[in-house]
Design an enzyme around this catalytic site. Structure first.
Site: not given
Ligand SMILES: *Cc1c(COP(=O)(O)O)cnc(C)c1O
Length: 384
Positions: A53, A105, A178
């Site tokens: 973990r 998102y 992000d």
């Molecule tokens: C898909 C996505 C997420 C979430 O990721 P998961 O792996 O599906 O949990 C977050 N930010 C963006 C921009 C995404 O495209």
């Protein structure tokens, strides 16, 4: 030989010049053990490995590669992109403030709304594609954490990371980006001053639509980073060794995949841009995109796989276009080798995110662009 740092293409293709000391293998072994033995004196066989973990060699190799690609000091893998975002969000204390970009998102938006309400964290949202509005919001709200997404999904707008970082730091806030739609091949947010960069590794990093994973990378060791590490290790949003191994395998071809997908996307965007059934194309590689010049400096590696476009007519017309596609797959997600298209309004209509009914979001894969364009051409038939 000089000390010039290796380029991302070389780091990923060779997994940082990986060599398995035990066998000479150039590919990391898959070690599924959750626990690691101690000797007669109770010392660990390898002090880095106690319980999986907290991570095992396969996780740490992926984290080291992501750290180098993003130019950070440390990285942590998570069981999904959302697990990474949640670990980041949970570091903000009750009474604190999170400044979040609008039109990103939807999972991030919904999680943040729920979390902030439950934990009495103040959530302020802003249209960060308007740089002046973002600066004003940071100055007036004095947030603890600013979370932005660039390019944004599904509006495909860019945020000026350097400007956002300067504003955030001036009020003592930290900035997280992000960068899922950009990838470290196209853009390196930490080099523009962001404190953290995150990815849904489910998307372009892995690229084969067969692993759910997330990653956070830090510019430096901070109090927040220590809290995130503790959260990952103890709340347990860790991914299994096989998923980490698959992610490493996917990342070896990332640079090639991103290069091809970006070239395909530009060709597709140019085709759509001239089509009379298409009212608007959002793709940062088009000169008509409002953030095209920012994209040229902030995404020097290319403009990515992701775009959205509006069909002339109404929601039924957009769904009819998607329904006629034969090569491009109707499915959610992005960044895979296969092109997928999605009618985001169907998914988000009750969330108040304002996604138009006429919008289709397209993630372009690594197929031949002629086949993708021919498919779109036959689907974009004139309305009667
Ligand atoms: C898909 C996505 C997420 C979430 O990721 P998961 O792996 O599906 O949990 C977050 N930010 C963006 C921009 C995404 O495209």
């Amino acid at each position: 030989m000089t000390d010039r740092p290796l380029r991302p293409e070389t780091i990923t293709a060779q997994l940082d010049h990986y060599l398995d000391e035990a066998t000479g293998g150039v590919v990391p072994p898959l070690q599924p053990s959750t626990t690691f033995a101690r000797d007669e004196a109770y010392a660990l066989h390898n002090p880095d490995n106690t319980y999986s973990r907290y991570g095992a060699p396969v996780h740490r190799l992926a984290e080291d590669i992501l750290t180098r690609l993003e130019g950070g000091t440390d990285a942590l893998l998570f069981s999904s992109g959302m697990a990474a975002i949640a670990a980041l969000g949970r570091t903000v204390r009750t009474g604190g403030t999170i400044l979040l970009q609008e039109g990103i998102y939807h999972g991030t938006t919904v999680w943040m709304r729920n979390f902030c309400e439950r934990r009495a964290v103040r959530l302020v949202t802003v249209d960060a594609l308007d740089g002046d509005a973002l600066s004003a919001a940071i100055r007036s709200e004095k947030p603890d954490l600013v979370l932005l997404e660039t390019p944004s999904n599904p509006w495909i707008g860019l945020v000026d990371i350097k400007r956002a970082a300067d504003e955030a730091h001036a009020v003592g806030a930290e900035l997280a980006i992000d960068s899922t739609a950009a990838t470290p091949i196209l853009s390196r947010p930490l080099s523009f001053g962001a404190d953290y960069v995150l990815h849904s590794a489910t998307k372009s990093l892995n690229g084969h639509s067969d692993v759910l994973a997330g990653a956070l990378i830090a510019a430096r060791e901070t109090e927040r980073w220590a809290a995130i590490r503790a959260d990952r290790n103890l709340a347990g949003a860790m991914l299994g060794p096989f998923e980490a191994w698959l992610l490493l395998r996917g990342m070896r071809t990332m640079a090639l995949r991103i290069e091809r997908a970006s070239a395909n996307a530009l060709a597709v965007a140019r085709f759509l841009d001239g089509h009379d059934r298409v009212a608007l194309v959002r793709y940062p590689g088009l000169q008509s995109h409002p953030h095209h010049s920012l994209a040229r400096t902030q995404m020097p590696g290319g403009f990515g796989c992701l775009m959205s476009f509006d069909i002339t007519g109404d929601g039924a017309d957009a769904l009819a276009v998607a329904g006629r596609l034969k090569t491009i797959i109707r499915a959610t997600s992005l960044g895979g080798v296969e092109s997928v298209i999605e009618h985001r309004h169907t998914i988000e209509k009750d969330l108040g995110t304002g996604v138009p009914e006429t919008m289709l979001r397209l993630s372009v894969g690594i197929e031949h662009s002629d086949d993708l364009i021919a498919d779109l051409e036959q689907a974009l038939i004139p309305t009667e």
